[in-house]
Design an enzyme around this catalytic site. Structure first.
Site, PDB file in Angstrom:
ATOM      1  N   GLU A 174       0.818  -1.097   0.040  1.00  0.00           N
ATOM      2  CA  GLU A 174       0.131   0.187  -0.013  1.00  0.00           C
ATOM      3  C   GLU A 174       0.862   1.259  -0.030  1.00  0.00           C
ATOM      4  O   GLU A 174       1.815   1.188   0.655  1.00  0.00           O
ATOM      5  CB  GLU A 174      -0.860   0.037   1.238  1.00  0.00           C
ATOM      6  CG  GLU A 174      -1.331   1.104   1.810  1.00  0.00           C
ATOM      7  CD  GLU A 174      -2.149   0.879   3.017  1.00  0.00           C
ATOM      8  OE1 GLU A 174      -2.893   1.703   3.560  1.00  0.00           O
ATOM      9  OE2 GLU A 174      -1.970  -0.009   3.820  1.00  0.00           O
TER      10      GLU A 174
ATOM     11  N   LEU B  88       1.728   4.917   1.231  1.00  0.00           N
ATOM     12  CA  LEU B  88       1.259   5.762   2.083  1.00  0.00           C
ATOM     13  C   LEU B  88       1.418   7.154   1.570  1.00  0.00           C
ATOM     14  O   LEU B  88       2.727   7.569   1.444  1.00  0.00           O
ATOM     15  CB  LEU B  88       2.012   5.600   3.492  1.00  0.00           C
ATOM     16  CG  LEU B  88       2.175   4.296   4.119  1.00  0.00           C
ATOM     17  CD1 LEU B  88       2.918   4.239   5.166  1.00  0.00           C
ATOM     18  CD2 LEU B  88       0.561   4.013   4.492  1.00  0.00           C
TER      19      LEU B  88
ATOM     20  N   ASP C 122      13.551  -2.293  14.533  1.00  0.00           N
ATOM     21  CA  ASP C 122      14.502  -1.683  13.975  1.00  0.00           C
ATOM     22  C   ASP C 122      14.024  -0.018  13.905  1.00  0.00           C
ATOM     23  O   ASP C 122      14.056   0.639  12.783  1.00  0.00           O
ATOM     24  CB  ASP C 122      14.836  -2.100  12.503  1.00  0.00           C
ATOM     25  CG  ASP C 122      16.120  -1.310  11.963  1.00  0.00           C
ATOM     26  OD1 ASP C 122      16.739  -0.802  12.734  1.00  0.00           O
ATOM     27  OD2 ASP C 122      16.439  -1.657  10.810  1.00  0.00           O
TER      28      ASP C 122
HETATM   29  P1  ADP Z   1      15.158   0.275   2.357  1.00  0.00           P
HETATM   30  O1  ADP Z   1      14.559  -1.081   2.411  1.00  0.00           O
HETATM   31  O2  ADP Z   1      15.829   0.441   1.204  1.00  0.00           O
HETATM   32  O3  ADP Z   1      15.941   0.853   3.757  1.00  0.00           O
HETATM   33  P2  ADP Z   1      12.757   2.032   3.079  1.00  0.00           P
HETATM   34  O4  ADP Z   1      11.745   0.914   3.857  1.00  0.00           O
HETATM   35  O5  ADP Z   1      13.626   2.737   4.194  1.00  0.00           O
HETATM   36  O6  ADP Z   1      13.849   1.334   2.377  1.00  0.00           O
HETATM   37  O7  ADP Z   1      11.877   2.906   2.079  1.00  0.00           O
HETATM   38  C1  ADP Z   1      12.299   3.775   1.340  1.00  0.00           C
HETATM   39  C2  ADP Z   1      11.717   5.059   1.383  1.00  0.00           C
HETATM   40  O8  ADP Z   1      10.218   4.697   0.925  1.00  0.00           O
HETATM   41  C3  ADP Z   1      11.706   5.915   2.504  1.00  0.00           C
HETATM   42  O9  ADP Z   1      11.720   7.055   2.409  1.00  0.00           O
HETATM   43  C4  ADP Z   1      10.306   5.409   3.134  1.00  0.00           C
HETATM   44  O10 ADP Z   1       9.746   6.381   3.946  1.00  0.00           O
HETATM   45  C5  ADP Z   1       9.415   5.374   1.963  1.00  0.00           C
HETATM   46  N1  ADP Z   1       8.522   4.346   2.085  1.00  0.00           N
HETATM   47  C6  ADP Z   1       8.605   3.161   2.692  1.00  0.00           C
HETATM   48  N2  ADP Z   1       7.203   2.442   2.832  1.00  0.00           N
HETATM   49  C7  ADP Z   1       6.501   3.314   1.964  1.00  0.00           C
HETATM   50  C8  ADP Z   1       4.987   3.232   1.690  1.00  0.00           C
HETATM   51  N3  ADP Z   1       4.505   2.183   2.037  1.00  0.00           N
HETATM   52  N4  ADP Z   1       4.415   4.259   0.952  1.00  0.00           N
HETATM   53  C9  ADP Z   1       5.206   5.532   0.845  1.00  0.00           C
HETATM   54  N5  ADP Z   1       6.477   5.638   0.818  1.00  0.00           N
HETATM   55  C10 ADP Z   1       7.046   4.632   1.676  1.00  0.00           C
END
Ligand code: ADP
Length: 308
Positions: A105, A107, A216
């Site tokens: 999804e 966000l 984490d």
């Molecule tokens: P990684 O696995 O490379 O650490 P992240 O989980 O940190 O990646 O996500 C990368 C970027 O995408 C971050 O800026 C995070 O805030 C954003 N993000 C992660 N999940 C979502 C989501 N479901 N919807 C919108 N943005 C997201």
């Protein structure tokens, strides 16, 4: 769409087939926009031809196991139903094009509600108080660990279920990281770690009940969702002592006081936590030492010197 969520797609056009199954046979990816801020994967906002949006992470084929582990963690946290966690939509690997992906999804960003930190504190505390039976194995017993190993950043995180939190923290958290950090440790640090592991029960306490942890929760892994509330992302989920989670929230700066005050109202924090939090953070600092190199050695040494 509910019954189609969390399916895995492989082979030619795996991503396109996932989108078609989830959103309808005629739905296509109209455009994709990079989302920055992660440190391991490429991330995108996919705009679909039906007007909806999907969040996608992708990486090499070998990375699929990271996405499977992330999906299991997100699903466990979401099932607890206490705090915003994005819905996993699907995952897979297109062997022909050579990439793996995780869909969830999207966000949409929104302004933080005026009560953002209070609500975040309360909702995280509610997560830590939620029933977590069954998450460490099929028989529903209350153990520490998780049904499968997962990852903390790019490192393997071992989650072998155990009935003692202190033993779990020794065997599955500190010990593997200390072994990996071998090359960074001098003989003094070796001795100190030996003593620490042998006497961990002098420093840590067993919790009254196990808690499901995000695992984490540094500040980048909580974002404001479309409802103005905190949503938690990118977990290394497992069942443990909630103090380990609180320690991580404080490791790189901490959240505002309103967060901790609201947290305490739902889940009281023992005053002894102050003496334990650095030991919990030793795990994350060792992991940083192993992932990012010797600039973290000083922080590890400082904590060791404090305890031993
Ligand atoms: P990684 O696995 O490379 O650490 P992240 O989980 O940190 O990646 O996500 C990368 C970027 O995408 C971050 O800026 C995070 O805030 C954003 N993000 C992660 N999940 C979502 C989501 N479901 N919807 C919108 N943005 C997201």
């Amino acid at each position: 769409m509910d019954d189609k969520r969390n399916a895995a797609f492989f082979g030619k056009h795996a991503l396109e087939r996932a989108i078609a199954l989830l959103f309808g046979q005629d739905v296509r990816i109209a455009s994709k926009r990079p989302v920055y801020g992660g440190d391991i994967n490429e991330a995108y906002r996919l705009s679909l031809s039906d007007g909806s949006a999907v969040f996608m992470k992708c990486n090499t084929l070998e990375n699929l196991s990271f996405f499977e582990a992330e999906a299991r963690g997100l699903n466990a946290l979401r099932r607890a139903g206490t705090i915003g966690v994005p819905q996993v939509l699907g995952m897979g690997a297109d062997e022909e094009k050579g990439f793996s992906f995780l869909l969830m999804e999207y966000l949409e960003a929104a302004p933080r509600s005026s009560q953002y930190w209070e609500i975040f504190g309360r909702e995280l505390a509610a997560l830590h108080c939620a029933d977590c039976s069954g998450l460490t194995g099929a028989d529903g017993s209350l153990l520490f660990g998780f049904a499968e190993d997962n990852y903390i950043g790019a490192s393997l995180q071992i989650n072998t279920p155990m009935d003692s939190w202190i033993a779990f923290f020794r065997e599955c958290r500190l010990l593997p990281q200390i072994q990996m950090a071998e090359g960074y440790l001098d003989s003094r640090m070796h001795r100190q770690f030996g003593k620490l592991l042998d006497h961990l029960d002098c420093y840590l306490v067993e919790p009254e009940a196990p808690s499901l942890l995000h695992g984490d929760l540094w500040s980048g892994n909580a974002v404001c969702g479309p409802d103005g509330k905190a949503w938690i992302l990118d977990p290394a989920a497992y069942v443990g002592h909630f103090e380990a989670e609180l320690g991580m929230t404080e490791l790189f700066g901490g959240y505002p006081a309103a967060f901790y005050q609201a947290y305490r109202e739902v889940n009281p924090i023992d005053s002894g936590y102050r003496d334990r939090r650095e030991l919990y953070n030793l795990y994350h600092l060792l992991n940083h030492l192993n992932l990012f190199g010797s600039s973290y050695r000083g922080s590890v040494e400082k904590i060791l010197n404090r305890y031993i």
